[in-house]
Design a protein around this motif. Structure first.
Motif, PDB file in Angstrom:
ATOM      1  N   GLY A  30       0.677  -1.029   0.081  1.00 33.26           N
ATOM      2  CA  GLY A  30       0.268  -0.195  -0.326  1.00 33.26           C
ATOM      3  C   GLY A  30       1.029   1.104  -0.167  1.00 33.26           C
ATOM      4  N   ASP A  31       0.938   2.068   1.335  1.00 29.95           N
ATOM      5  CA  ASP A  31       1.368   3.709   0.738  1.00 29.95           C
ATOM      6  C   ASP A  31       2.429   3.209   2.152  1.00 29.95           C
ATOM      7  N   ALA A  32       2.861   1.923   2.984  1.00 31.23           N
ATOM      8  CA  ALA A  32       3.784   2.019   3.576  1.00 31.23           C
ATOM      9  C   ALA A  32       4.791   0.890   2.829  1.00 31.23           C
ATOM     10  N   ILE A  33       6.359   0.766   3.839  1.00 32.65           N
ATOM     11  CA  ILE A  33       7.227  -0.656   3.501  1.00 32.65           C
ATOM     12  C   ILE A  33       6.854  -1.523   3.816  1.00 32.65           C
ATOM     13  N   LYS A  34       6.860  -2.686   3.810  1.00 32.92           N
ATOM     14  CA  LYS A  34       6.706  -3.992   4.419  1.00 32.92           C
ATOM     15  C   LYS A  34       8.121  -3.930   5.199  1.00 32.92           C
ATOM     16  N   VAL A  35       7.955  -4.654   6.561  1.00 31.11           N
ATOM     17  CA  VAL A  35       9.244  -5.590   6.707  1.00 31.11           C
ATOM     18  C   VAL A  35       8.814  -6.537   7.505  1.00 31.11           C
ATOM     19  N   ALA A  36      10.053  -7.434   7.495  1.00 33.67           N
ATOM     20  CA  ALA A  36       9.624  -8.731   7.839  1.00 33.67           C
ATOM     21  C   ALA A  36      10.659  -8.787   9.067  1.00 33.67           C
ATOM     22  N   ILE A  37      10.048  -8.831  10.262  1.00 28.66           N
ATOM     23  CA  ILE A  37      11.195  -9.389  11.218  1.00 28.66           C
ATOM     24  C   ILE A  37      10.937 -10.598  11.962  1.00 28.66           C
ATOM     25  N   LYS A  38      12.242 -11.582  12.344  1.00 27.61           N
ATOM     26  CA  LYS A  38      11.959 -12.454  13.065  1.00 27.61           C
ATOM     27  C   LYS A  38      11.539 -12.471  14.497  1.00 27.61           C
ATOM     28  N   ALA A  39      11.241 -11.482  15.134  1.00 23.35           N
ATOM     29  CA  ALA A  39      10.583 -11.356  16.764  1.00 23.35           C
ATOM     30  C   ALA A  39       9.272 -11.443  16.555  1.00 23.35           C
ATOM     31  N   PRO A  40       8.755 -12.365  17.418  1.00 23.25           N
ATOM     32  CA  PRO A  40       7.031 -12.879  17.648  1.00 23.25           C
ATOM     33  C   PRO A  40       6.152 -10.966  18.289  1.00 23.25           C
ATOM     34  N   PRO A  41       4.915 -11.296  17.753  1.00 18.33           N
ATOM     35  CA  PRO A  41       4.367 -10.105  18.562  1.00 18.33           C
ATOM     36  C   PRO A  41       3.905 -10.069  19.957  1.00 18.33           C
ATOM     37  N   VAL A  42       4.769 -10.109  20.490  1.00 19.53           N
ATOM     38  CA  VAL A  42       4.437 -10.391  21.899  1.00 19.53           C
ATOM     39  C   VAL A  42       5.286  -9.702  22.981  1.00 19.53           C
ATOM     40  N   ASP A  43       4.284  -9.206  23.923  1.00 15.15           N
ATOM     41  CA  ASP A  43       4.942  -8.239  25.307  1.00 15.15           C
ATOM     42  C   ASP A  43       5.583  -7.307  24.305  1.00 15.15           C
ATOM     43  N   GLY A  44       5.567  -6.940  23.006  1.00 15.41           N
ATOM     44  CA  GLY A  44       6.294  -5.523  22.909  1.00 15.41           C
ATOM     45  C   GLY A  44       8.091  -5.920  22.056  1.00 15.41           C
ATOM     46  N   ALA A  46       8.168  -7.039  19.168  1.00 22.23           N
ATOM     47  CA  ALA A  46       8.295  -7.227  17.956  1.00 22.23           C
ATOM     48  C   ALA A  46       8.768  -5.393  18.052  1.00 22.23           C
ATOM     49  N   ASN A  47       8.729  -4.390  18.825  1.00 25.42           N
ATOM     50  CA  ASN A  47       8.853  -3.054  18.608  1.00 25.42           C
ATOM     51  C   ASN A  47       9.532  -3.116  18.725  1.00 25.42           C
ATOM     52  N   ALA A  48      10.700  -3.644  19.868  1.00 27.91           N
ATOM     53  CA  ALA A  48      11.962  -3.682  20.088  1.00 27.91           C
ATOM     54  C   ALA A  48      12.956  -4.517  19.599  1.00 27.91           C
ATOM     55  N   HIS A  49      12.760  -4.982  18.907  1.00 24.30           N
ATOM     56  CA  HIS A  49      13.198  -5.731  17.860  1.00 24.30           C
ATOM     57  C   HIS A  49      13.223  -5.322  15.751  1.00 24.30           C
ATOM     58  N   GLU A  68       6.225   7.247  16.740  1.00 25.57           N
ATOM     59  CA  GLU A  68       5.653   7.940  16.322  1.00 25.57           C
ATOM     60  C   GLU A  68       4.392   6.817  16.250  1.00 25.57           C
ATOM     61  N   LYS A  69       4.242   5.611  16.167  1.00 25.36           N
ATOM     62  CA  LYS A  69       2.828   5.654  15.855  1.00 25.36           C
ATOM     63  C   LYS A  69       2.267   4.352  15.993  1.00 25.36           C
ATOM     64  N   GLY A  70       0.792   3.676  15.943  1.00 23.51           N
ATOM     65  CA  GLY A  70       0.898   2.234  16.280  1.00 23.51           C
ATOM     66  C   GLY A  70       1.943   1.243  16.714  1.00 23.51           C
ATOM     67  N   GLU A  71       2.029   1.995  18.055  1.00 20.15           N
ATOM     68  CA  GLU A  71       2.277   0.500  18.932  1.00 20.15           C
ATOM     69  C   GLU A  71       1.742  -0.675  19.106  1.00 20.15           C
ATOM     70  N   LEU A  72       0.983  -1.276  18.860  1.00 15.87           N
ATOM     71  CA  LEU A  72      -0.419  -1.804  18.695  1.00 15.87           C
ATOM     72  C   LEU A  72      -0.928  -2.408  17.810  1.00 15.87           C
ATOM     73  N   SER A  73      -0.067  -2.171  16.186  1.00 24.05           N
ATOM     74  CA  SER A  73      -0.638  -2.105  15.406  1.00 24.05           C
ATOM     75  C   SER A  73       0.180  -3.059  14.308  1.00 24.05           C
ATOM     76  N   ARG A  74       0.194  -3.055  12.912  1.00 23.09           N
ATOM     77  CA  ARG A  74       1.014  -4.020  12.281  1.00 23.09           C
ATOM     78  C   ARG A  74       1.807  -2.717  11.395  1.00 23.09           C
ATOM     79  N   GLN A  75       0.570  -1.633  11.182  1.00 26.55           N
ATOM     80  CA  GLN A  75       0.871  -0.560  10.634  1.00 26.55           C
ATOM     81  C   GLN A  75       1.834   0.847  11.505  1.00 26.55           C
ATOM     82  N   LYS A  76       3.245   0.740  11.113  1.00 22.26           N
ATOM     83  CA  LYS A  76       3.602   1.636  12.605  1.00 22.26           C
ATOM     84  C   LYS A  76       4.200   2.886  11.549  1.00 22.26           C
TER      85      LYS A  76
END
Length: 96
Positions: A30-44, A46-49, A68-76
């Motif tokens: 869409g209008d974002a860049i897709k990024v794959a990361i190894k970390a699971p989406p559990v307890d923050g 993924a964001n830290a990784h 800046e935006k999207g702490e609990l979302s895939r869109q960040k």
């Protein structure tokens, strides 16, 4: 996408795919860049990784990578403060 601001910072709009086999930028989603990361989406984890991955990719300290935006979302939305470089994989998406 990826926007360089007048003060030298970069704003990065991402669509995150956690739990991948490796960390990598995958192109547009869409209008974002897709990024794959190894970390699971559990307890923050993924964001830290992702913060660490972006810091390494832009050659900056972790404290210069701000969510800046999207702490609990895939869109960040991330701000990279005074990046030393822009990864080659993201050069085609750079807007000024």
């Amino acid at each position: 996408m990826l926007t360089r601001l007048a003060n030298g910072d970069v704003l990065l709009q991402l669509h995150v795919q956690p739990g991948a086999s490796r960390d990598q930028f995958l192109g547009l989603h869409g209008d974002a860049i897709k990024v794959a990361i190894k970390a699971p989406p559990v307890d923050g984890k993924a964001n830290a990784h992702l913060q660490q991955f972006l810091a390494q990719s832009f050659d900056v300290a972790k404290r210069q990578v701000l969510l800046e935006k999207g702490e609990l979302s895939r869109q960040k939305k991330w701000r990279i403060v005074a990046p030393c470089s822009v990864p080659d994989a993201l050069q085609p998406y750079l807007e000024s």
